[in-house]
Design a protein around this motif. Sequence first.
Motif, mmCIF file in Angstrom:
data_model
loop_
_atom_site.group_PDB
_atom_site.id
_atom_site.type_symbol
_atom_site.label_atom_id
_atom_site.label_comp_id
_atom_site.label_asym_id
_atom_site.label_seq_id
_atom_site.Cartn_x
_atom_site.Cartn_y
_atom_site.Cartn_z
ATOM 1 N N VAL A 212 0.835 -1.209 0.000
ATOM 2 C CA VAL A 212 0.000 0.000 0.000
ATOM 3 C C VAL A 212 0.867 1.255 0.000
ATOM 4 O O VAL A 212 0.602 2.219 -0.739
ATOM 5 C CB VAL A 212 -0.958 -0.014 1.205
ATOM 6 N N LEU A 213 1.916 1.273 0.808
ATOM 7 C CA LEU A 213 2.810 2.429 0.818
ATOM 8 C C LEU A 213 3.460 2.621 -0.550
ATOM 9 O O LEU A 213 3.608 3.749 -1.026
ATOM 10 C CB LEU A 213 3.880 2.266 1.891
ATOM 11 N N ALA A 214 3.832 1.526 -1.190
ATOM 12 C CA ALA A 214 4.433 1.617 -2.526
ATOM 13 C C ALA A 214 3.469 2.256 -3.510
ATOM 14 O O ALA A 214 3.853 3.101 -4.330
ATOM 15 C CB ALA A 214 4.854 0.231 -3.010
ATOM 16 N N ALA A 215 2.194 1.871 -3.433
ATOM 17 C CA ALA A 215 1.195 2.436 -4.341
ATOM 18 C C ALA A 215 0.912 3.891 -4.015
ATOM 19 O O ALA A 215 0.820 4.737 -4.911
ATOM 20 C CB ALA A 215 -0.090 1.612 -4.272
ATOM 21 N N LYS A 216 0.788 4.201 -2.743
ATOM 22 C CA LYS A 216 0.454 5.568 -2.336
ATOM 23 C C LYS A 216 1.587 6.540 -2.640
ATOM 24 O O LYS A 216 1.344 7.698 -3.000
ATOM 25 C CB LYS A 216 0.149 5.593 -0.833
ATOM 26 N N GLU A 217 2.809 6.100 -2.494
ATOM 27 C CA GLU A 217 3.958 6.996 -2.643
ATOM 28 C C GLU A 217 4.476 7.090 -4.080
ATOM 29 O O GLU A 217 5.288 7.955 -4.381
ATOM 30 C CB GLU A 217 5.080 6.544 -1.704
ATOM 31 N N ASN A 218 4.012 6.199 -4.949
ATOM 32 C CA ASN A 218 4.546 6.186 -6.314
ATOM 33 C C ASN A 218 3.486 6.356 -7.399
ATOM 34 O O ASN A 218 3.837 6.458 -8.569
ATOM 35 C CB ASN A 218 5.297 4.879 -6.557
ATOM 36 N N THR A 219 2.212 6.370 -7.017
ATOM 37 C CA THR A 219 1.144 6.566 -8.000
ATOM 38 C C THR A 219 0.027 7.384 -7.362
ATOM 39 O O THR A 219 0.016 7.619 -6.153
ATOM 40 C CB THR A 219 0.536 5.229 -8.477
ATOM 41 N N ARG A 220 -0.922 7.761 -8.201
ATOM 42 C CA ARG A 220 -2.152 8.387 -7.715
ATOM 43 C C ARG A 220 -3.349 7.465 -7.923
ATOM 44 O O ARG A 220 -4.496 7.897 -7.874
ATOM 45 C CB ARG A 220 -2.393 9.707 -8.451
ATOM 46 N N LEU A 221 -3.093 6.215 -8.132
ATOM 47 C CA LEU A 221 -4.169 5.269 -8.400
ATOM 48 C C LEU A 221 -4.942 4.941 -7.132
ATOM 49 O O LEU A 221 -4.362 4.832 -6.049
ATOM 50 C CB LEU A 221 -3.593 3.972 -8.978
ATOM 51 N N PRO A 222 -6.265 4.745 -7.250
ATOM 52 C CA PRO A 222 -7.022 4.185 -6.129
ATOM 53 C C PRO A 222 -6.462 2.813 -5.759
ATOM 54 O O PRO A 222 -5.958 2.091 -6.628
ATOM 55 C CB PRO A 222 -8.442 4.063 -6.681
ATOM 56 N N VAL A 223 -6.553 2.465 -4.490
ATOM 57 C CA VAL A 223 -5.970 1.210 -4.004
ATOM 58 C C VAL A 223 -7.056 0.354 -3.351
ATOM 59 O O VAL A 223 -7.704 0.778 -2.397
ATOM 60 C CB VAL A 223 -4.841 1.482 -2.986
ATOM 61 N N PHE A 224 -7.238 -0.853 -3.897
ATOM 62 C CA PHE A 224 -8.127 -1.850 -3.307
ATOM 63 C C PHE A 224 -7.244 -2.955 -2.720
ATOM 64 O O PHE A 224 -6.195 -3.272 -3.275
ATOM 65 C CB PHE A 224 -9.059 -2.467 -4.342
ATOM 66 N N VAL A 225 -7.691 -3.553 -1.615
ATOM 67 C CA VAL A 225 -6.949 -4.663 -1.001
ATOM 68 C C VAL A 225 -7.920 -5.755 -0.600
ATOM 69 O O VAL A 225 -8.934 -5.490 0.060
ATOM 70 C CB VAL A 225 -6.162 -4.216 0.248
ATOM 71 N N THR A 226 -7.621 -6.984 -0.997
ATOM 72 C CA THR A 226 -8.363 -8.134 -0.487
ATOM 73 C C THR A 226 -7.377 -9.132 0.098
ATOM 74 O O THR A 226 -6.339 -9.416 -0.494
ATOM 75 C CB THR A 226 -9.207 -8.817 -1.582
ATOM 76 N N MET A 227 -7.724 -9.656 1.263
ATOM 77 C CA MET A 227 -6.894 -10.666 1.909
ATOM 78 C C MET A 227 -7.644 -11.992 1.903
ATOM 79 O O MET A 227 -8.872 -12.032 1.740
ATOM 80 C CB MET A 227 -6.517 -10.234 3.324
ATOM 81 N N THR A 228 -6.919 -13.069 2.102
ATOM 82 C CA THR A 228 -7.521 -14.398 2.072
ATOM 83 C C THR A 228 -7.468 -15.018 3.465
ATOM 84 O O THR A 228 -6.414 -15.066 4.092
ATOM 85 C CB THR A 228 -6.829 -15.292 1.028
ATOM 86 N N PHE A 229 -8.631 -15.452 3.936
ATOM 87 C CA PHE A 229 -8.772 -15.934 5.309
ATOM 88 C C PHE A 229 -9.146 -17.407 5.331
ATOM 89 O O PHE A 229 -9.736 -17.935 4.384
ATOM 90 C CB PHE A 229 -9.855 -15.130 6.039
ATOM 91 N N GLU A 230 -8.813 -18.045 6.440
ATOM 92 C CA GLU A 230 -9.254 -19.407 6.689
ATOM 93 C C GLU A 230 -10.529 -19.354 7.520
ATOM 94 O O GLU A 230 -10.948 -18.282 7.971
ATOM 95 C CB GLU A 230 -8.142 -20.190 7.388
#
Length: 844
Positions: A212-230
């Motif tokens: 997320v930091l890489a995306a926020k600091e290097n682009t202006r793109l919206p950021v979506f995150v999905t994680m995988t759970f048990e």
Amino acid sequence: VDAGRKIGLFVSGSGIMTPQKSVTAIIGLRETPGEKQKSGCASAKAGKRVCIERRGLLVRLPIVSSELIMLDGAMGTMLQRCGLKPGEAPELLCLSRPELIASIHRSYIDSGSRIIYTNTFGANGYKLEGTGHTPGEVISAAVACARAAAGEAAAVALSVGPIGQMMEPGGALQFSRAYALFAEQVKAGAAAGADLVVFETMSDLYEVKAAVLAAKENTRLPVFVTMTFEDNHRTFTGCGVSAMAATLEGLGVDAVGINCSLGPAEILPIAKELASCTALPLIIKANAGLPDPATGAYDIGPEAFAEGMAPHIDLGAAYIGGCCGTTPEYIREIAGAFGGRTVKKRQMERKSIVCTPTRTVSVEGVRVIGERINPTGKKKLAKALADGDMDYILARAVEQADAGAEILDVNVGVPGLDEPRLMERTVRALQSVTDLPLQLDSSNPRALEAGLRVYNGKPIVNSVNGEEEALRQILPLVKKYGAAVVGLTMDRSGVPLKAEDRFAIAKKILEAALGYGIPKEDVYIDCLTLTVSAQQEGARETLNTLERVHRELGLRTVLGVSNVSFGLPNRELLNKSFLTLAMGRGLNLPILNPNSRAMMDAVQAFRVFTGEDLGAVSYIERFANAPAAVSPALLTDPPRDLSGTVARGLKEEVRSLTRGLLETMSPMEVIQRELIPALDAVGEKFEKGVLFLPQLIAAAAAAQEGFEVVRSHLGDRGESSSSKGKIIMATVKGDIHDIGKNITKVILSNYGYSVIDLGRDVPPEQVVEAAVKRDVPLVGLSALMTTTLASMEQTIQALRRSGHPCRIMVGGAVLTMEYAKKIGADYYAKDAKQAVDIAKEVLG
């Protein structure tokens, strides 16, 4: 924007907010005839589709909408249908067969998808190593494929998956390296024209933060995150739903959710928990149930999948699609069933929490902050910081955790030392032995940012005050890294004596924090404890300030309790009395020495009277087995046994205790009566879900230090004494997914076995050659994809034909016990700990 004019807009990531609210987008207006280029602000109701100019076209991008947005399904499943060869990197097809990739994208768009994911899940520098292609090449081609298919019908999301290595402290992948790998990907995606970035199928919160930091600091793109759970509501690294939500919302992502691992029905309870933890838009991309290892077919069809997604729509999901096993037919079903639906508004109570991946602390009632990692007045700690003695500092952390602290204050400010470097090093070290949230305590902005950057979770920043310069320097850091912040009721003039003056400063700090976008629930106020021996009336004013801040501003409060008694005899009595008064007036976060039994007893008793300790369960547990008379003395260095020290991951203490035991016990007695039972106890807690993978790795690594001391004592460092036995680990031919194999390797190594890692995509003949040549008694085979289970069976058959009498264990997400037996394996390991149990059985 002038009404009625057709004009292109560039919308920054900051404009992609929750569908329920009006949003402000920073825009750059396209130059039009007779006008100079200009910029301005426009308020847009959420739900309006945004026109973005790209290569002369006005493209309607449904990234934010009050209507439910359809995502796509599984790229991998479609590629397997089209003949993806085992071991072939799917991302490289963007270069060799771009028309195939574009056709798959079009099939999803024709089925109703309005955001499509690029074929770049594994397009990172680590996974592409040796392919002859860079992430930039692959990502540029992949975005071009998606863009060609999307036209004006859909938005293009840059898909980014896990790197494929274990993050520190359990693994070798450093935070800075992970950040660099992700930065390379997102910059390439932004340059190629992606509309947003999606980090998907993530399981390690630390890795997600780097991404997320890489995306926020290097682009202006919206950021979506999905994680995988048990199904235990945790990822396999132990990250909980609430920790994910708090951390990612704090970091400013635009939508969060769940994908992979489970079907719609199994994900639903996890989705409900996530919906209760965050106001961000929810993303659900479920699997088509579970695959049959023999055929690779999933057990839920398109119609049943759509039925299973209905409760997610009712829950308020804003984005839905499919993961493993889903195809355009699945998307067509959910689009037909739910297309055009308005996203249901969700109700949630905003709570104040801080967290690590495996522990979330809700700041409701009283939560104790341990004060012992602060060099002020502590010569031993100051010396340890100067000498770089992390073991001493880690021991202070563990003893406070054992004594009942729920948050640890971390102050490394020693004159003449490099505070930013020390803060970073200390935070990283603490995260290897404790899962308690940290309060980063410094007035140095550089030190705070160094700690915030490498912190895994949501911490507290201590502190800011009423001075304008302090507010300008500290609050932007708090906002960027999503922390909570402590505001001191003081300014350039010092600490006001009167409660009304301190209250005014508290109000100013709150208003400043809100102005930076920091939520109210993340602002804590330290009303400041003055020494009663010098200013007796100061204690009363502190209590009055506490009450006003708590009642009128509705904020959580902090106090360094022990300051009140400085210079007076029987300090503990004064501290305990003041603590009780302060809790009664609204104190939430007392900073104190948790090794003081009297102070912790006061907290426990207070929780009974306020009803926080329902039924006095914790109180009874605390005192049921207590001695009749409890010494009021502070326990600064409580005694430890080897088992407890192993469980806490304290390597230096394990070495020291092992050396001490060897003075009175034989080496074999130390191993059989101390080290092995210590590891067994940790493993049992892991299997019960009391401890999680990071703690298991840390404990195994600490135990290994004890084994090394014993071996050194024996004076024999040959292979026969330095290892419990040899094990081969390999990801089978055609499979390039090796994170599970790598984790198992780390655990087995820390348990004392010599692991021969053959890597990924390993041909059967290479496994046989290594097993025979090195006479290895146990071989472990890993596979993630159903398509490579045939390779696993072929490897087993090759080992059997060789005549080598090795035992074979297999593991991987798609395997079952029944299928392992069917293909001829001796053992099935569902996780790394079970692999250790198998190794014990085979090798002793």
